[in-house]
Design an enzyme around this catalytic site. Sequence first.
Site, PDB file in Angstrom:
ATOM      1  NE  ARG A 111      56.601  -6.014  48.170  1.00  0.00           N
ATOM      2  CZ  ARG A 111      56.086  -5.420  48.983  1.00  0.00           C
ATOM      3  NH1 ARG A 111      57.021  -4.665  50.212  1.00  0.00           N
ATOM      4  NH2 ARG A 111      54.911  -5.130  49.033  1.00  0.00           N
ATOM      5  CD  GLU A 144      58.436  -4.469  43.302  1.00  0.00           C
ATOM      6  OE1 GLU A 144      57.539  -5.514  42.845  1.00  0.00           O
ATOM      7  OE2 GLU A 144      58.138  -3.169  43.588  1.00  0.00           O
ATOM      8  CE  LYS A 152      52.499  -8.302  50.078  1.00  0.00           C
ATOM      9  NZ  LYS A 152      51.852  -7.274  49.374  1.00  0.00           N
ATOM     10  CD  GLU A 194      46.827 -10.621  44.238  1.00  0.00           C
ATOM     11  OE1 GLU A 194      47.845 -11.218  44.361  1.00  0.00           O
ATOM     12  OE2 GLU A 194      46.868  -9.394  43.772  1.00  0.00           O
ATOM     13  CG  HIS A 238      43.984  -6.195  42.253  1.00  0.00           C
ATOM     14  ND1 HIS A 238      44.710  -5.377  41.377  1.00  0.00           N
ATOM     15  CD2 HIS A 238      44.803  -6.919  42.994  1.00  0.00           C
ATOM     16  CE1 HIS A 238      45.990  -5.876  41.622  1.00  0.00           C
ATOM     17  NE2 HIS A 238      45.975  -6.928  42.541  1.00  0.00           N
ATOM     18  CE  LYS A 297      55.159  -3.298  45.643  1.00  0.00           C
ATOM     19  NZ  LYS A 297      55.127  -4.271  44.469  1.00  0.00           N
ATOM     20  NE  ARG A 321      59.647  16.270  53.848  1.00  0.00           N
ATOM     21  CZ  ARG A 321      59.710  17.755  54.537  1.00  0.00           C
ATOM     22  NH1 ARG A 321      59.923  17.636  55.721  1.00  0.00           N
ATOM     23  NH2 ARG A 321      59.856  18.614  53.784  1.00  0.00           N
ATOM     24  CG  HIS A 341      48.713  -3.492  37.969  1.00  0.00           C
ATOM     25  ND1 HIS A 341      49.813  -3.080  38.651  1.00  0.00           N
ATOM     26  CD2 HIS A 341      47.985  -4.043  38.800  1.00  0.00           C
ATOM     27  CE1 HIS A 341      49.764  -3.660  40.105  1.00  0.00           C
ATOM     28  NE2 HIS A 341      48.654  -3.973  39.875  1.00  0.00           N
ATOM     29  CG  ASN A 356      54.048  -6.919  40.380  1.00  0.00           C
ATOM     30  OD1 ASN A 356      53.893  -6.476  39.177  1.00  0.00           O
ATOM     31  ND2 ASN A 356      53.784  -6.283  41.421  1.00  0.00           N
ATOM     32  CG  HIS A 374      50.042  -8.366  39.982  1.00  0.00           C
ATOM     33  ND1 HIS A 374      49.951  -9.513  40.555  1.00  0.00           N
ATOM     34  CD2 HIS A 374      49.423  -7.466  41.072  1.00  0.00           C
ATOM     35  CE1 HIS A 374      49.220  -9.509  41.560  1.00  0.00           C
ATOM     36  NE2 HIS A 374      48.725  -8.472  41.923  1.00  0.00           N
TER      37      HIS A 374
HETATM   38  N1  LIG Z   1      49.407  -2.708  48.356  1.00  0.00           N
HETATM   39  C1  LIG Z   1      49.711  -3.821  47.952  1.00  0.00           C
HETATM   40  O1  LIG Z   1      50.665  -4.614  48.361  1.00  0.00           O
HETATM   41  C2  LIG Z   1      48.535  -4.536  47.329  1.00  0.00           C
HETATM   42  C3  LIG Z   1      48.386  -5.887  47.220  1.00  0.00           C
HETATM   43  C4  LIG Z   1      47.297  -6.336  46.450  1.00  0.00           C
HETATM   44  C5  LIG Z   1      46.095  -5.659  46.055  1.00  0.00           C
HETATM   45  N2  LIG Z   1      46.366  -4.093  46.426  1.00  0.00           N
HETATM   46  C6  LIG Z   1      45.490  -3.411  46.050  1.00  0.00           C
HETATM   47  O2  LIG Z   1      44.093  -3.726  46.763  1.00  0.00           O
HETATM   48  C7  LIG Z   1      43.095  -3.139  45.864  1.00  0.00           C
HETATM   49  C8  LIG Z   1      41.943  -4.115  45.805  1.00  0.00           C
HETATM   50  O3  LIG Z   1      41.498  -4.718  47.193  1.00  0.00           O
HETATM   51  P1  LIG Z   1      40.372  -5.619  47.466  1.00  0.00           P
HETATM   52  O4  LIG Z   1      40.018  -6.741  46.753  1.00  0.00           O
HETATM   53  O5  LIG Z   1      40.109  -5.667  48.942  1.00  0.00           O
HETATM   54  O6  LIG Z   1      39.086  -4.661  46.858  1.00  0.00           O
HETATM   55  P2  LIG Z   1      38.445  -3.268  47.601  1.00  0.00           P
HETATM   56  O7  LIG Z   1      39.147  -2.513  48.513  1.00  0.00           O
HETATM   57  O8  LIG Z   1      38.214  -2.310  46.487  1.00  0.00           O
HETATM   58  O9  LIG Z   1      37.236  -3.740  48.379  1.00  0.00           O
HETATM   59  C9  LIG Z   1      36.124  -4.276  47.592  1.00  0.00           C
HETATM   60  C10 LIG Z   1      34.636  -3.625  47.896  1.00  0.00           C
HETATM   61  O10 LIG Z   1      34.148  -4.349  49.213  1.00  0.00           O
HETATM   62  C11 LIG Z   1      34.001  -3.407  50.286  1.00  0.00           C
HETATM   63  N3  LIG Z   1      34.338  -4.089  51.392  1.00  0.00           N
HETATM   64  C12 LIG Z   1      35.330  -4.066  52.004  1.00  0.00           C
HETATM   65  N4  LIG Z   1      35.321  -4.939  53.123  1.00  0.00           N
HETATM   66  C13 LIG Z   1      34.137  -5.338  53.250  1.00  0.00           C
HETATM   67  C14 LIG Z   1      33.277  -6.119  54.126  1.00  0.00           C
HETATM   68  N5  LIG Z   1      33.846  -6.667  55.223  1.00  0.00           N
HETATM   69  N6  LIG Z   1      32.113  -6.308  53.977  1.00  0.00           N
HETATM   70  C15 LIG Z   1      31.580  -5.835  52.942  1.00  0.00           C
HETATM   71  N7  LIG Z   1      32.198  -4.983  51.943  1.00  0.00           N
HETATM   72  C16 LIG Z   1      33.185  -4.678  52.170  1.00  0.00           C
HETATM   73  C17 LIG Z   1      34.640  -2.100  49.930  1.00  0.00           C
HETATM   74  O11 LIG Z   1      34.092  -1.160  50.077  1.00  0.00           O
HETATM   75  C18 LIG Z   1      34.396  -2.245  48.198  1.00  0.00           C
HETATM   76  O12 LIG Z   1      33.618  -1.666  47.734  1.00  0.00           O
HETATM   77  C19 LIG Z   1      43.424  -2.657  44.686  1.00  0.00           C
HETATM   78  O13 LIG Z   1      43.580  -1.408  44.494  1.00  0.00           O
HETATM   79  C20 LIG Z   1      44.922  -3.375  44.582  1.00  0.00           C
HETATM   80  O14 LIG Z   1      45.719  -2.708  43.803  1.00  0.00           O
HETATM   81  C21 LIG Z   1      47.574  -3.517  46.940  1.00  0.00           C
HETATM   82  O1  LIG Z   2      53.528  -6.706  47.277  1.00  0.00           O
HETATM   83  C1  LIG Z   2      53.739  -6.745  46.396  1.00  0.00           C
HETATM   84  O2  LIG Z   2      54.985  -6.624  45.924  1.00  0.00           O
HETATM   85  C2  LIG Z   2      53.078  -7.313  45.142  1.00  0.00           C
HETATM   86  O3  LIG Z   2      53.395  -7.060  44.230  1.00  0.00           O
HETATM   87  C3  LIG Z   2      51.631  -7.562  45.574  1.00  0.00           C
HETATM   88  C4  LIG Z   2      50.464  -7.321  44.370  1.00  0.00           C
HETATM   89  O4  LIG Z   2      49.743  -8.575  44.683  1.00  0.00           O
HETATM   90  C5  LIG Z   2      49.944  -6.179  44.646  1.00  0.00           C
HETATM   91  O5  LIG Z   2      48.744  -6.072  43.740  1.00  0.00           O
HETATM   92  C6  LIG Z   2      50.526  -4.739  44.633  1.00  0.00           C
HETATM   93  O6  LIG Z   2      49.939  -3.821  44.848  1.00  0.00           O
HETATM   94  C7  LIG Z   2      51.148  -4.809  43.256  1.00  0.00           C
HETATM   95  O7  LIG Z   2      52.350  -3.553  43.410  1.00  0.00           O
HETATM   96  P1  LIG Z   2      53.046  -2.556  42.136  1.00  0.00           P
HETATM   97  O8  LIG Z   2      54.147  -2.222  42.643  1.00  0.00           O
HETATM   98  O9  LIG Z   2      52.682  -3.474  41.044  1.00  0.00           O
HETATM   99  O10 LIG Z   2      51.894  -1.711  41.941  1.00  0.00           O
END
Ligand SMILES: NC(=O)c1ccc[n+]([C@@H]2O[C@H](COP(=O)([O-])OP(=O)(O)OC[C@H]3O[C@@H](n4cnc5c(N)ncnc54)[C@H](O)[C@@H]3O)[C@@H](O)[C@H]2O)c1
Ligand SMILES: O=C(O)C(=O)C[C@@H](O)[C@H](O)[C@H](O)COP(=O)(O)O
Length: 543
Positions: free
Chosen positions: A424, A420, A410, A368, A447, A326, A304, A435, A428, A431
């Site tokens: 927050r 959110e 951010k 982004e 993404h 998130k 948890r 999505h 989005n 997005h």
């Molecule tokens: N939690 C949040 O608030 C939030 C915000 C924005 C996006 N996201 C999520 O993030 C993801 C996208 O992230 P991303 O664009 O970083 O893509 P990713 O994590 O898919 O990475 C892209 C590719 O690059 C590779 N890679 C990573 N670092 C590397 C490096 N330094 N050198 C070479 N290869 C490398 C990875 O293995 C992958 O194949 C999505 O799933 C999206 O939904 C989450």
């Molecule tokens: O941090 C946030 O809040 C965002 O919405 C950032 C987005 O860029 C990101 O892709 C996030 O993962 C989207 O969240 P979700 O709640 O729409 O899944």
Amino acid sequence: MSGPLIVLVGPMGVGKSTVGELLADRLGTGYRDTDADVVATAGKPISEIFYDEGEEHFRALERQAVRAAVAEHGGVLSLGGGAVLDEATRALLADHAVVYLSMDVDEAVKRVGLNTARPLLAVNPRRKWRELMEARRHLYTEVARAVVATDERTPEEVAQAVLDALELPDAPSGRENRTMTDQAPTRIQIAGSAGTDPYEVLIGRQLLAELPTLIGERAQRVAVLHPEALAETGEAVRQDLADQGYEAIAIQLPNAEEAKTVEVAAYCWKALGQTGFTRTDVIVGIGGGATTDVAGFVAASWLRGVRWIAVPTTVLGMVDAAVGGKTGINTAEGKNLVGAFHPPAGVLCDLAALDSLPVNDYVSGMAEIIKAGFIADPVILDLVEADPQGARSPQGPHTSELIERAIRVKAEVVSSDLKESGLREILNYGHTLAHAIEKNERYKWRHGAAVSVGMVFAAELGRLAGRLDDATADRHRTVLESVGLPLTYRGDQWPKLLENMKVDKKSRGNLLRFIVLDGLGKPAVLEGPDPAVLLAAYGEVSA
Ligand SMILES: NC(=O)c1ccc[n+]([C@@H]2O[C@H](COP(=O)([O-])OP(=O)(O)OC[C@H]3O[C@@H](n4cnc5c(N)ncnc54)[C@H](O)[C@@H]3O)[C@@H](O)[C@H]2O)c1
Ligand SMILES: O=C(O)C(=O)C[C@@H](O)[C@H](O)[C@H](O)COP(=O)(O)O
């Protein structure tokens, strides 16, 4: 004589890996660790080799690894703490530039003395540790050309002392790096809210040395989650943490979105369970947004909630995914549908990681950054427009400023609305459609590419709803296209996309909700838009 420029020897936990990597960076050369070589050859951790085959067998493997490394490697090499016990291994070091990194016994006991994962320290670690130090000191001295004390010195200071002791100048490229390295990282604070602790996002270089401080003294075990693409980095970090005295395991995840599944999360839970991970232990997620999303989710769900640290290695991870807490995974029904708000204990944005990032992944992160420009910080747009080519590369003139500005946007938002409940939602922007496209593409689209199309759509929605001026709407196309991001999607997919959007997290009941702009830097919510306006906006991004 040829061979390594520097060989580091010294007790476990003295920081050979950290200092070795710093030195390699400063000298513009490679770093190698014979412990990592042994693990790779044996296909299992050192503790298991000791347990299964005994110390003698391990020393023989280690001797082979040292022989190969001194023959093949021209950079910085570090040896396991006990390598010098073997006479033949000591002979292999003759005539090489060996440096003994020493530390005071009390300091050593403090740093690693209570770690029972060390094969040789399993019983009565304090006393054993003292004995080991006493027994080995003369052997380290015997092979070493120089002795460098590490007590009360930072890794950077130790690295400098090693260079001074061997009278080695930095390489020209190393000098450049040193300037970056020696610069204090930029620190951006994220306030604690909803009962969570505050934390910092660090931006700079050589930041992995910060990991032990963030992990803290209460943790015994650390799990390093990394994608396949960063297998070497993941293992190096694991080894480094093991050298610092943690029981460190590495868990390799698939690359990109394939990691964001319940099966992968379950695989991680199993590994944690088998390692005996408790509530004081810590998860480290090293990779892009997909990796840190999973790492954070596993941390949120294990027992948890355990602490976790994000080490983003993509632009997108640094400016967005790793910041804000998130976490989550995808399901067949949609993107990020399962997850939790679970902020990390810290975020380390080491800009050096971006050098190996493929350009398409780099550019994906720009979406982004540009989003942050449209919703809050238009200077970002000016910087991108001033040099779009530079914005596609880590060597671009504005790279660190763009990253820092986007993180600040951010940070400010999530500091006031972690869960959110209002503000927050502006993050989005773009997005809702993004999505839906990602799900439609079975998560094969990047993404950032989907967010790019989603932002053009949201801009058109704002314009058609009479809220956004033409110039700002058009600016979306020019700035996104200038860095190579897509602006359109398949026209015939609208019914499916509309269906997908219904499970967007901003929806309330049957009401679709979108973030639109009332002007540059003025995000707002558009609730339940007329279906005809939605369709018309989609017509503007249809290919
Ligand atoms: N939690 C949040 O608030 C939030 C915000 C924005 C996006 N996201 C999520 O993030 C993801 C996208 O992230 P991303 O664009 O970083 O893509 P990713 O994590 O898919 O990475 C892209 C590719 O690059 C590779 N890679 C990573 N670092 C590397 C490096 N330094 N050198 C070479 N290869 C490398 C990875 O293995 C992958 O194949 C999505 O799933 C999206 O939904 C989450
Ligand atoms: O941090 C946030 O809040 C965002 O919405 C950032 C987005 O860029 C990101 O892709 C996030 O993962 C989207 O969240 P979700 O709640 O729409 O899944």
